[in-house]
Design a protein around this motif. Structure first.
Motif, PDB file in Angstrom:
ATOM      1  N   MET A   1       0.849  -1.192   0.000  1.00 35.66           N
ATOM      2  CA  MET A   1       0.000   0.000   0.000  1.00 35.66           C
ATOM      3  C   MET A   1       0.887   1.246   0.000  1.00 35.66           C
ATOM      4  SD  MET A   1      -3.119   0.879   2.500  1.00 35.66           S
ATOM      5  CE  MET A   1      -4.057   2.331   2.223  1.00 35.66           C
ATOM      6  N   LEU A   2       0.430   2.273  -0.671  1.00 34.94           N
ATOM      7  CA  LEU A   2       1.177   3.520  -0.757  1.00 34.94           C
ATOM      8  C   LEU A   2       1.074   4.324   0.533  1.00 34.94           C
ATOM      9  CD1 LEU A   2       0.082   4.710  -4.292  1.00 34.94           C
ATOM     10  CD2 LEU A   2       2.385   4.070  -3.608  1.00 34.94           C
ATOM     11  N   ASP A   3       2.156   4.931   0.915  1.00 39.30           N
ATOM     12  CA  ASP A   3       2.191   5.843   2.054  1.00 39.30           C
ATOM     13  C   ASP A   3       1.718   7.208   1.558  1.00 39.30           C
ATOM     14  OD1 ASP A   3       2.829   7.586   4.105  1.00 39.30           O
ATOM     15  OD2 ASP A   3       4.877   6.879   4.306  1.00 39.30           O
ATOM     16  N   LEU A   4       0.725   7.777   2.214  1.00 39.59           N
ATOM     17  CA  LEU A   4       0.185   9.076   1.781  1.00 39.59           C
ATOM     18  C   LEU A   4       1.214  10.197   1.866  1.00 39.59           C
ATOM     19  CD1 LEU A   4      -3.407   8.953   3.301  1.00 39.59           C
ATOM     20  CD2 LEU A   4      -2.707   8.510   0.941  1.00 39.59           C
ATOM     21  N   GLY A   5       2.286  10.005   2.636  1.00 44.35           N
ATOM     22  CA  GLY A   5       3.330  11.012   2.760  1.00 44.35           C
ATOM     23  C   GLY A   5       4.425  10.893   1.705  1.00 44.35           C
ATOM     24  N   SER A   6       4.370   9.840   0.904  1.00 46.23           N
ATOM     25  CA  SER A   6       5.377   9.648  -0.143  1.00 46.23           C
ATOM     26  C   SER A   6       5.186  10.653  -1.274  1.00 46.23           C
ATOM     27  CB  SER A   6       5.277   8.231  -0.711  1.00 46.23           C
ATOM     28  OG  SER A   6       5.585   7.287   0.264  1.00 46.23           O
ATOM     29  N   ILE A   7       6.272  10.913  -1.979  1.00 47.27           N
ATOM     30  CA  ILE A   7       6.272  11.892  -3.071  1.00 47.27           C
ATOM     31  C   ILE A   7       6.364  11.146  -4.412  1.00 47.27           C
ATOM     32  CG2 ILE A   7       7.427  13.887  -4.084  1.00 47.27           C
ATOM     33  CD1 ILE A   7       6.553  14.551  -1.284  1.00 47.27           C
ATOM     34  N   PRO A   8       5.287  11.159  -5.216  1.00 48.38           N
ATOM     35  CA  PRO A   8       5.371  10.531  -6.537  1.00 48.38           C
ATOM     36  C   PRO A   8       6.015  11.480  -7.548  1.00 48.38           C
ATOM     37  CG  PRO A   8       3.130  11.272  -6.133  1.00 48.38           C
ATOM     38  CD  PRO A   8       3.937  11.611  -4.904  1.00 48.38           C
ATOM     39  N   VAL A   9       6.922  10.931  -8.360  1.00 50.87           N
ATOM     40  CA  VAL A   9       7.679  11.722  -9.344  1.00 50.87           C
ATOM     41  C   VAL A   9       7.626  10.998 -10.682  1.00 50.87           C
ATOM     42  CG1 VAL A   9       9.943  12.690  -9.905  1.00 50.87           C
ATOM     43  CG2 VAL A   9       9.271  12.424  -7.521  1.00 50.87           C
ATOM     44  N   ARG A  10       7.317  11.739 -11.741  1.00 47.94           N
ATOM     45  CA  ARG A  10       7.322  11.136 -13.076  1.00 47.94           C
ATOM     46  C   ARG A  10       8.715  10.637 -13.410  1.00 47.94           C
ATOM     47  NH1 ARG A  10       3.916  15.610 -13.559  1.00 47.94           N
ATOM     48  NH2 ARG A  10       5.617  16.942 -14.220  1.00 47.94           N
ATOM     49  N   SER A  11       8.790   9.459 -13.974  1.00 50.39           N
ATOM     50  CA  SER A  11      10.067   8.859 -14.344  1.00 50.39           C
ATOM     51  C   SER A  11      10.692   9.602 -15.519  1.00 50.39           C
ATOM     52  CB  SER A  11       9.861   7.394 -14.740  1.00 50.39           C
ATOM     53  OG  SER A  11      11.041   6.877 -15.310  1.00 50.39           O
ATOM     54  N   PRO A  12      11.986   9.888 -15.443  1.00 48.98           N
ATOM     55  CA  PRO A  12      12.649  10.569 -16.567  1.00 48.98           C
ATOM     56  C   PRO A  12      12.797   9.673 -17.796  1.00 48.98           C
ATOM     57  CG  PRO A  12      14.247  10.001 -14.874  1.00 48.98           C
ATOM     58  CD  PRO A  12      12.877   9.670 -14.318  1.00 48.98           C
ATOM     59  N   THR A  13      12.536   8.371 -17.642  1.00 50.97           N
ATOM     60  CA  THR A  13      12.650   7.459 -18.781  1.00 50.97           C
ATOM     61  C   THR A  13      11.332   7.294 -19.530  1.00 50.97           C
ATOM     62  OG1 THR A  13      12.173   5.496 -17.437  1.00 50.97           O
ATOM     63  CG2 THR A  13      14.503   6.166 -17.657  1.00 50.97           C
ATOM     64  N   HIS A  14      10.299   8.022 -19.086  1.00 52.38           N
ATOM     65  CA  HIS A  14       8.996   7.975 -19.744  1.00 52.38           C
ATOM     66  C   HIS A  14       8.631   9.376 -20.225  1.00 52.38           C
ATOM     67  CE1 HIS A  14       8.888   4.153 -17.659  1.00 52.38           C
ATOM     68  NE2 HIS A  14       7.883   3.818 -18.427  1.00 52.38           N
ATOM     69  N   HIS A  15       8.067   9.437 -21.403  1.00 57.54           N
ATOM     70  CA  HIS A  15       7.694  10.726 -21.993  1.00 57.54           C
ATOM     71  C   HIS A  15       6.228  10.706 -22.379  1.00 57.54           C
ATOM     72  CE1 HIS A  15      11.917  11.739 -22.059  1.00 57.54           C
ATOM     73  NE2 HIS A  15      12.141  10.537 -22.547  1.00 57.54           N
ATOM     74  N   VAL A  16       5.549  11.823 -22.133  1.00 64.72           N
ATOM     75  CA  VAL A  16       4.128  11.942 -22.427  1.00 64.72           C
ATOM     76  C   VAL A  16       3.961  12.706 -23.736  1.00 64.72           C
ATOM     77  CG1 VAL A  16       1.913  12.816 -21.603  1.00 64.72           C
ATOM     78  CG2 VAL A  16       3.605  11.989 -19.959  1.00 64.72           C
ATOM     79  N   GLN A  17       3.070  12.189 -24.569  1.00 65.90           N
ATOM     80  CA  GLN A  17       2.770  12.856 -25.830  1.00 65.90           C
ATOM     81  C   GLN A  17       1.257  12.879 -26.019  1.00 65.90           C
ATOM     82  OE1 GLN A  17       4.706  11.098 -29.189  1.00 65.90           O
ATOM     83  NE2 GLN A  17       3.976  12.654 -30.595  1.00 65.90           N
ATOM     84  N   ASP A  18       0.750  14.023 -26.481  1.00 66.46           N
ATOM     85  CA  ASP A  18      -0.671  14.152 -26.775  1.00 66.46           C
ATOM     86  C   ASP A  18      -0.908  13.625 -28.186  1.00 66.46           C
ATOM     87  OD1 ASP A  18      -3.368  14.871 -26.634  1.00 66.46           O
ATOM     88  OD2 ASP A  18      -2.977  16.873 -27.412  1.00 66.46           O
ATOM     89  N   MET A  19      -1.815  12.662 -28.296  1.00 70.20           N
ATOM     90  CA  MET A  19      -2.135  12.087 -29.602  1.00 70.20           C
ATOM     91  C   MET A  19      -3.637  12.199 -29.814  1.00 70.20           C
ATOM     92  SD  MET A  19       0.714   9.296 -30.374  1.00 70.20           S
ATOM     93  CE  MET A  19      -0.161   8.893 -31.796  1.00 70.20           C
TER      94      MET A  19
END
Length: 99
Positions: A1-19
């Motif tokens: 289970m995720l800790d509500l105090g944890s900080i989620p960060v987008r991975s630098p190895t993944h890129h988002v593109q609008d299609m």
């Protein structure tokens, strides 16, 4: 289970593109692509390395107060799925970066 105090960060190895109105996340390491619905794209956007998991949950639950409990569960599930796929990494509060 995720800790509500944890900080989620987008991975630098993944890129988002609008299609054409859909958000597609490309992963370099595994040569994968993930199609995100509007909610998942919003969650990914909010995982900016500044907000905690709890902040993201509270922001989206506050936007939909009539369904806040379901939204909370869905956001936690979505973050968990994004972590499992390596799209986001989890850091600890105060660290400013993913572990």
């Amino acid at each position: 289970m995720l800790d509500l105090g944890s900080i989620p960060v987008r991975s630098p190895t993944h890129h988002v593109q609008d299609m054409g109105g859909e958000q597609v996340v490309y992963g370099q390491a595994r040569a994968t692509a993930y199609f995100l619905n509007e909610t998942a794209a919003m969650i990914l956007y909010l995982c900016d390395g500044q907000r905690t998991v709890g902040d993201v949950v509270d922001l989206l639950a506050g936007a939909y107060p009539e369904a806040s409990e379901q939204v909370r569960a869905d956001v936690l599930s979505s973050i968990g799925n994004l972590v499992a796929e390596g799209v986001i990494n989890i850091g600890s509060a105060g660290s400013g970066k993913a572990a």
